[in-house]
Write a protein that holds these residues in place. Structure first.
Motif, PDB file in Angstrom:
ATOM      1  N   SER A 128      -7.584  -4.866   7.849  1.00 34.95           N
ATOM      2  CA  SER A 128      -7.764  -5.332   8.104  1.00 34.95           C
ATOM      3  C   SER A 128     -10.247  -4.347   8.798  1.00 34.95           C
ATOM      4  CB  SER A 128      -8.077  -6.143   9.733  1.00 34.95           C
ATOM      5  OG  SER A 128      -9.489  -6.889  10.339  1.00 34.95           O
ATOM      6  N   GLN A 129     -11.505  -5.561   8.896  1.00 36.52           N
ATOM      7  CA  GLN A 129     -12.102  -4.936   9.072  1.00 36.52           C
ATOM      8  C   GLN A 129     -12.322  -4.494  10.966  1.00 36.52           C
ATOM      9  OE1 GLN A 129     -15.340  -6.738   6.677  1.00 36.52           O
ATOM     10  NE2 GLN A 129     -15.260  -4.970   5.790  1.00 36.52           N
ATOM     11  N   HIS A 130     -11.530  -5.751  11.336  1.00 37.81           N
ATOM     12  CA  HIS A 130     -11.311  -6.075  12.802  1.00 37.81           C
ATOM     13  C   HIS A 130     -10.057  -5.319  13.260  1.00 37.81           C
ATOM     14  CE1 HIS A 130     -15.107  -9.302  11.264  1.00 37.81           C
ATOM     15  NE2 HIS A 130     -13.737  -8.859  10.684  1.00 37.81           N
ATOM     16  N   ASP A 131     -10.657  -4.704  15.019  1.00 41.50           N
ATOM     17  CA  ASP A 131      -9.962  -4.457  15.591  1.00 41.50           C
ATOM     18  C   ASP A 131      -8.658  -5.274  15.611  1.00 41.50           C
ATOM     19  OD1 ASP A 131     -10.835  -2.365  15.974  1.00 41.50           O
ATOM     20  OD2 ASP A 131     -11.501  -2.934  17.954  1.00 41.50           O
TER      21      ASP A 131
ATOM     22  N   GLY B  91     -11.887  -8.791  20.446  1.00 42.53           N
ATOM     23  CA  GLY B  91     -12.912  -8.947  20.429  1.00 42.53           C
ATOM     24  C   GLY B  91     -13.117 -10.370  20.325  1.00 42.53           C
ATOM     25  N   TRP B  92     -15.028 -10.398  20.229  1.00 41.65           N
ATOM     26  CA  TRP B  92     -15.028 -12.167  20.157  1.00 41.65           C
ATOM     27  C   TRP B  92     -15.735 -12.973  19.255  1.00 41.65           C
ATOM     28  CZ3 TRP B  92     -14.493 -13.214  25.631  1.00 41.65           C
ATOM     29  CH2 TRP B  92     -15.368 -12.571  25.992  1.00 41.65           C
ATOM     30  N   ASN B  93     -15.729 -12.635  18.071  1.00 41.70           N
ATOM     31  CA  ASN B  93     -15.946 -12.802  16.919  1.00 41.70           C
ATOM     32  C   ASN B  93     -14.954 -13.789  16.460  1.00 41.70           C
ATOM     33  OD1 ASN B  93     -18.380 -11.375  17.541  1.00 41.70           O
ATOM     34  ND2 ASN B  93     -17.834 -10.311  15.936  1.00 41.70           N
ATOM     35  N   ILE B  94     -14.076 -13.147  15.779  1.00 45.65           N
ATOM     36  CA  ILE B  94     -12.329 -13.842  15.713  1.00 45.65           C
ATOM     37  C   ILE B  94     -11.330 -14.034  16.508  1.00 45.65           C
ATOM     38  CG2 ILE B  94     -13.604 -14.804  13.025  1.00 45.65           C
ATOM     39  CD1 ILE B  94     -12.125 -12.247  12.098  1.00 45.65           C
TER      40      ILE B  94
ATOM     41  N   SER C 202      17.858  -1.745  -6.851  1.00 44.00           N
ATOM     42  CA  SER C 202      17.898  -0.517  -6.092  1.00 44.00           C
ATOM     43  C   SER C 202      16.736  -0.382  -5.441  1.00 44.00           C
ATOM     44  CB  SER C 202      18.197   0.503  -7.183  1.00 44.00           C
ATOM     45  OG  SER C 202      17.515  -0.038  -8.113  1.00 44.00           O
ATOM     46  N   SER C 203      15.530  -0.746  -5.797  1.00 42.32           N
ATOM     47  CA  SER C 203      14.497   0.478  -4.850  1.00 42.32           C
ATOM     48  C   SER C 203      13.305  -0.947  -4.483  1.00 42.32           C
ATOM     49  CB  SER C 203      13.902   1.210  -5.860  1.00 42.32           C
ATOM     50  OG  SER C 203      13.518   0.195  -6.951  1.00 42.32           O
ATOM     51  N   LYS C 204      13.262  -0.192  -3.299  1.00 40.76           N
ATOM     52  CA  LYS C 204      11.370  -1.008  -2.803  1.00 40.76           C
ATOM     53  C   LYS C 204      10.962  -0.670  -3.491  1.00 40.76           C
ATOM     54  CE  LYS C 204      13.942  -0.259   1.747  1.00 40.76           C
ATOM     55  NZ  LYS C 204      13.887  -1.555   3.288  1.00 40.76           N
ATOM     56  N   ARG C 205      10.309  -2.485  -3.392  1.00 43.91           N
ATOM     57  CA  ARG C 205       9.119  -2.710  -4.171  1.00 43.91           C
ATOM     58  C   ARG C 205       7.691  -3.066  -3.288  1.00 43.91           C
ATOM     59  NH1 ARG C 205      10.612  -4.142  -9.317  1.00 43.91           N
ATOM     60  NH2 ARG C 205       8.190  -3.495  -9.846  1.00 43.91           N
ATOM     61  N   GLU C 206       6.518  -3.686  -3.853  1.00 39.85           N
ATOM     62  CA  GLU C 206       5.053  -3.584  -3.352  1.00 39.85           C
ATOM     63  C   GLU C 206       4.437  -4.952  -3.802  1.00 39.85           C
ATOM     64  OE1 GLU C 206       4.490   0.745  -0.918  1.00 39.85           O
ATOM     65  OE2 GLU C 206       2.416  -0.331  -1.672  1.00 39.85           O
ATOM     66  N   TRP C 207       4.449  -5.903  -2.830  1.00 38.45           N
ATOM     67  CA  TRP C 207       3.317  -6.859  -3.353  1.00 38.45           C
ATOM     68  C   TRP C 207       2.033  -6.452  -2.312  1.00 38.45           C
ATOM     69  CZ3 TRP C 207       1.489 -11.180  -0.945  1.00 38.45           C
ATOM     70  CH2 TRP C 207       1.000 -12.180  -1.727  1.00 38.45           C
ATOM     71  N   SER C 208       0.846  -6.872  -2.691  1.00 33.56           N
ATOM     72  CA  SER C 208       0.050  -7.126  -2.679  1.00 33.56           C
ATOM     73  C   SER C 208      -1.457  -8.588  -2.379  1.00 33.56           C
ATOM     74  CB  SER C 208      -0.624  -5.473  -2.261  1.00 33.56           C
ATOM     75  OG  SER C 208      -0.833  -5.221  -3.228  1.00 33.56           O
ATOM     76  N   GLN C 209      -2.240  -8.555  -1.339  1.00 33.83           N
ATOM     77  CA  GLN C 209      -2.447  -9.626  -1.787  1.00 33.83           C
ATOM     78  C   GLN C 209      -3.892 -10.108  -0.964  1.00 33.83           C
ATOM     79  OE1 GLN C 209      -4.161 -12.003  -3.886  1.00 33.83           O
ATOM     80  NE2 GLN C 209      -2.639 -13.548  -3.380  1.00 33.83           N
ATOM     81  N   SER C 210      -5.195  -9.834  -0.820  1.00 33.38           N
ATOM     82  CA  SER C 210      -6.363  -9.856   0.021  1.00 33.38           C
ATOM     83  C   SER C 210      -6.881 -11.305   0.470  1.00 33.38           C
ATOM     84  CB  SER C 210      -7.683  -8.859  -0.588  1.00 33.38           C
ATOM     85  OG  SER C 210      -7.384  -7.500  -1.030  1.00 33.38           O
ATOM     86  N   TYR C 211      -6.918 -11.102   1.773  1.00 31.12           N
ATOM     87  CA  TYR C 211      -7.381 -12.682   1.985  1.00 31.12           C
ATOM     88  C   TYR C 211      -8.872 -12.350   2.624  1.00 31.12           C
ATOM     89  CZ  TYR C 211      -2.556 -14.343   1.056  1.00 31.12           C
ATOM     90  OH  TYR C 211      -1.028 -14.233   1.126  1.00 31.12           O
ATOM     91  N   PRO C 212      -9.219 -13.170   3.307  1.00 35.20           N
ATOM     92  CA  PRO C 212     -11.141 -13.648   3.515  1.00 35.20           C
ATOM     93  C   PRO C 212     -11.053 -12.110   4.523  1.00 35.20           C
ATOM     94  CG  PRO C 212     -10.720 -15.526   3.580  1.00 35.20           C
ATOM     95  CD  PRO C 212      -8.828 -14.894   3.276  1.00 35.20           C
ATOM     96  N   LYS C 213      -9.915 -12.698   5.886  1.00 33.08           N
ATOM     97  CA  LYS C 213     -10.095 -11.321   6.920  1.00 33.08           C
ATOM     98  C   LYS C 213      -9.374 -10.367   6.487  1.00 33.08           C
ATOM     99  CE  LYS C 213     -12.808 -14.208   9.476  1.00 33.08           C
ATOM    100  NZ  LYS C 213     -12.864 -15.156   8.018  1.00 33.08           N
ATOM    101  N   PHE C 214      -7.938 -10.503   5.865  1.00 35.34           N
ATOM    102  CA  PHE C 214      -6.861  -8.921   5.954  1.00 35.34           C
ATOM    103  C   PHE C 214      -6.503  -8.714   4.275  1.00 35.34           C
ATOM    104  CE2 PHE C 214      -4.595 -12.393   7.534  1.00 35.34           C
ATOM    105  CZ  PHE C 214      -3.470 -12.947   6.427  1.00 35.34           C
ATOM    106  N   ARG C 215      -6.411  -7.762   5.107  1.00 42.89           N
ATOM    107  CA  ARG C 215      -4.834  -7.522   3.564  1.00 42.89           C
ATOM    108  C   ARG C 215      -4.052  -6.907   4.057  1.00 42.89           C
ATOM    109  NH1 ARG C 215      -5.594  -5.547  -1.896  1.00 42.89           N
ATOM    110  NH2 ARG C 215      -3.787  -4.324  -2.529  1.00 42.89           N
ATOM    111  N   VAL C 216      -3.142  -7.270   3.025  1.00 43.08           N
ATOM    112  CA  VAL C 216      -1.901  -7.601   3.163  1.00 43.08           C
ATOM    113  C   VAL C 216      -0.685  -6.537   2.364  1.00 43.08           C
ATOM    114  CG1 VAL C 216      -1.048  -9.430   2.463  1.00 43.08           C
ATOM    115  CG2 VAL C 216       0.660  -8.328   4.367  1.00 43.08           C
ATOM    116  N   VAL C 217      -0.014  -5.340   2.567  1.00 44.14           N
ATOM    117  CA  VAL C 217       1.060  -5.296   1.181  1.00 44.14           C
ATOM    118  C   VAL C 217       2.533  -5.856   2.581  1.00 44.14           C
ATOM    119  CG1 VAL C 217       2.155  -3.130   0.527  1.00 44.14           C
ATOM    120  CG2 VAL C 217      -0.689  -3.524   0.935  1.00 44.14           C
ATOM    121  N   LEU C 218       3.207  -6.579   1.318  1.00 44.93           N
ATOM    122  CA  LEU C 218       4.618  -6.584   1.653  1.00 44.93           C
ATOM    123  C   LEU C 218       5.228  -5.036   0.826  1.00 44.93           C
ATOM    124  CD1 LEU C 218       5.153 -10.518   1.139  1.00 44.93           C
ATOM    125  CD2 LEU C 218       4.212  -9.392   3.399  1.00 44.93           C
ATOM    126  N   ILE C 219       6.201  -4.892   2.092  1.00 49.16           N
ATOM    127  CA  ILE C 219       7.000  -4.040   1.431  1.00 49.16           C
ATOM    128  C   ILE C 219       8.521  -4.833   1.305  1.00 49.16           C
ATOM    129  CG2 ILE C 219       8.547  -1.709   1.442  1.00 49.16           C
ATOM    130  CD1 ILE C 219       5.165  -1.719   1.368  1.00 49.16           C
TER     131      ILE C 219
END
Ligand SMILES: Nc1nc2c(ncn2[C@@H]2O[C@H](COP(=O)(O)OP(=O)(O)OP(=O)(O)O)[C@@H](O)[C@H]2O)c(=O)[nH]1
Ligand SMILES: [Mg+2]
Length: 632
Positions: free
Chosen positions: A23-26, A74-77, A98-115
């Motif tokens: 994310s861009q935020h802490d 922080g205070w904003n969100i 047999s192997s691990k895969r990745e799936w990713s998606q961007s949301y308004p406030k963060f990006r997520v990757v699932l392993i």
């Protein structure tokens, strides 16, 4: 009665093992949940990305999304949420067992990757969920996960008139605070509403406020609710226990219960509600004690004032028991027969037997569940009741042993469950099962943290030197309780950090990465891990669930250090060493029997649990501290 076992949908099965959030935020924390799974990252400081490794894989089902809650500093969100659906993932990632895969998606406030691992239906049928089925995938599955697939929450219906003490009992038994639940704040009650408290996800409550049987409406709601739930096919949706609450009767002039309640008992007897146990709970027993002690113009006092306080208290207990039999039990049996289990309970902090009574209530409930429900599910639902409750540590210990015996503690000497796995993987699954059974509220994930696991590994490794103790000169002759008290007293200032003497040895734990093999030393370490960690968790439970201290790293360090310095630990390690030497490592069940014997022998006794509470009165636990282990 049917169960959720073996259900198949034809959809690929998805198991998520890791979640990366940026994310861009802490970031402050990341929480992931489904109906049967919930895990929160440790508290995060000064980071904008976090790799959240789940302690056990989270299964994503087609029927409900994975809920992700990201909290910010922080205070904003303050937070942002996302729901991830099974079909979103399967559209983008093809099954490949047999192997691990990745799936990713961007949301308004963060990006997520699932392993994740994703398997076609045919593959996942092979891996199975039963305890006896050999798994073909690479992860060892905690036994508790398999139990939670059948029943993830203990479902209780509590019935009784307003003010009888229902919420107080629930709060005490399950370590929750119903005043925090929206539904309770509003004072609205709908028996169909599932009340799930944030503090304890292993428990779901249905509350029937008011039960004026004669008046019909509420009474009928209870009947209809129980009949509907009885018909539900999935055991997780059925009611697992009913607590029917009446205030203890204090004089023969009071009513035992309203007219019409008998009908509930007769419907239960004729099987209309199915096998769910119905337990009658007489509440506010302390008020009967008070009545005997001070009522009737201080008659008890006048008669017994010459006695010493101890004898007088014993007589008070005896006379109250007799009154309880006369005013409640006898008339109750005359109306409903002797088959309905009943119990007296108090939640008053001032009354000395309150803890024992609550202990008995959860014990009785687990027993009734075990003896009433259909045999194919009774054992597992009783285990979930033991896991859900947060008052009785002896019931927890029995549940830890029972879960262990289902799978991973069997054949320890012969590596039955662990061939080809690293020691780390074996310990991981043993650790997780123990943590899940104790079910202590742990929002920051400290009990599943790498740091605590490393400490445990260092504790059971046999090759560490003990440097001089930085907190205090510490002779190794203390009992566990004595060690804890000495440690608290020996802190140079009340809030002085607790320094673990074991840090240096963390670098000596290379054996952790070895593949499991049959050896005396390996068996010794696994046995020690199970016994040590069970007893450490019992202490932590005593401090958090019974003494109501906040779970912090500081508190875990205190317990860990006291245990590692205690004579109990030395004796346990010596007994295990002697056992392995004498019994050999090929006797399949000898190791299991020894583990059970050691846990039973060295667990904290109820009297010591009470002492523990007073021992920690001066323990300063407001501010948390770092683990102090350097980079793990
Ligand atoms: N002396 C004594 N008081 C109790 C006990 N249990 C509960 N109380 C008190 O009884 C009152 C009602 O308790 P609750 O737990 O809110 O009762 P409830 O059945 O949930 O009530 P409703 O939510 O209104 O249906 C509170 O003031 C409690 O403090 C007990 O064991 N002994
Ligand atoms: Mg209430």
């Amino acid at each position: 009665m049917s169960s959720a076992r073996g259900s198949s949908t034809g959809s690929p099965s998805i198991e998520i093992t890791e979640i990366r959030v940026s994310s861009q935020h802490d970031l402050k924390s990341v929480e992931v949940s489904t109906r049967s799974f919930k895990q929160k990252s440790p508290c995060l400081f000064g980071v904008k990305t976090h790799d959240f490794e789940l302690s056990s894989p989270c299964r994503l089902s087609p029927s409900e999304p994975l809920h992700l809650c990201v909290r910010y500093r922080g205070w904003n969100i303050t937070s942002a949420n996302a729901d991830i659906h099974h079909d979103e993932v399967t559209k983008a990632v093809k099954p490949q067992s047999s192997s691990k895969r990745e799936w990713s998606q961007s949301y308004p406030k963060f990006r997520v990757v699932l392993i994740l691992t994703i398997r076609s239906h045919a593959d996942s049928e092979l891996s199975g969920t039963g305890f006896s089925t050999a798994r073909t995938d690479s992860e060892l599955q905690p036994t508790t996960d398999a139990i939670f697939k059948l029943v993830d929450r203990f479902r209780v219906l509590v019935v009784g008139n307003t003010g009888v003490g229902k919420s107080s009992i629930i709060n005490e038994c399950f370590g929750v605070n119903l005043a925090n639940v929206e539904h309770h704040k509003a004072g609205v009650s709908d028996i169909n509403q599932e009340i799930i408290a944030h503090e304890n996800g292993r428990f779901v409550l249905h509350d029937s406020q008011g039960f004026e049987a004669g008046e019909g409406e509420n009474f009928q709601k209870v009947i209809t609710f129980l009949q509907t739930r009885k018909g539900m096919v999935d055991v997780r949706d059925q009611v697992h226990a009913i607590w029917l609450c009446f205030p203890v009767r204090r004089s023969s002039g009071d009513r035992l219960f309203e007219a019409g309640v008998e009908e509930l008992f007769s419907k239960k007897a004729s099987g209309e509600f199915g096998p769910v146990p119905l337990i009658t709970v007489f509440t506010k027993y302390d008020m009967l004690v008070e009545q005997v002690q001070f009522g009737n113009n201080l008659e008890f006092h006048k008669r017994n004032k010459h006695l010493d306080p101890e004898t007088r208290n014993a007589r008070l207990a005896e006379e109250t028991t007799a009154k309880f039999q006369e005013l409640c039990v006898r008339p109750f049996k005359e109306v409903v027969g002797s088959d309905i289990p009943h119990i007296a309970v108090s939640t008053s902090k001032e009354y000395k037997d309150t803890r024992n009574m609550l202990n008995e209530l959860v014990h009785l409930t687990a027993d009734c569940v075990k003896n009433s429900l259909a045999v194919d599910v009774a054992g597992d639902v009783a285990l979930v009741s033991a896991i859900a409750q947060r008052v009785n540590s002896a019931v927890k210990i029995d549940a830890v042993i029972e879960v262990g015996k289902k799978r991973y503690w069997m054949g320890l000497a012969a590596s039955v469950n662990f061939p080809g796995k690293t020691i780390e993987a074996c310990l991981q699954v043993l650790h997780t099962d123990i943590v899940q059974v104790w079910n202590i509220q742990d929002d920051c994930g400290y009990l599943e943290s790498k740091e605590l696991k490393k400490l445990m590994i260092a504790l059971v490794g046999d090759q560490y030197d003990e440097p001089s103790d930085p907190n205090t000169a510490f002779a190794r002759v203390y009992s566990l309780l004595g060690a804890l008290t000495a440690l608290i007293g020996g802190l140079t200032a009340p809030a002085a950090p607790i320094v673990l003497p074991i840090v240096a040895s963390l670098f000596l734990v290379k054996w952790l990465y070895d593949v499991y093999e049959q050896s005396a030393l390996m068996l010794q370490r696994l046995m020690a891990y199970i016994v040590d960690f069970t007893i450490i968790m019992q202490l932590i439970f005593g401090l958090v669930a019974n003494a109501r201290l906040r779970l912090s790293r500081r508190l875990i360090k205190l317990v860990f250090k006291a245990y590692s310095k205690s004579e109990e630990k030395s004796k346990i390690h010596k007994e295990i060493k002697d056992h392995v030497k004498l019994a050999g490592r090929f006797n399949r069940d000898a190791a299991l029997a020894k583990i059970v014997q050691l846990i039973k022998e060295y667990q904290m006794k109820p009297e010591s649990m009470e002492e523990l509470q007073s021992a920690v009165k001066t323990f300063e636990n407001n501010e948390d501290e770092e683990w102090g282990l350097g980079k793990v």
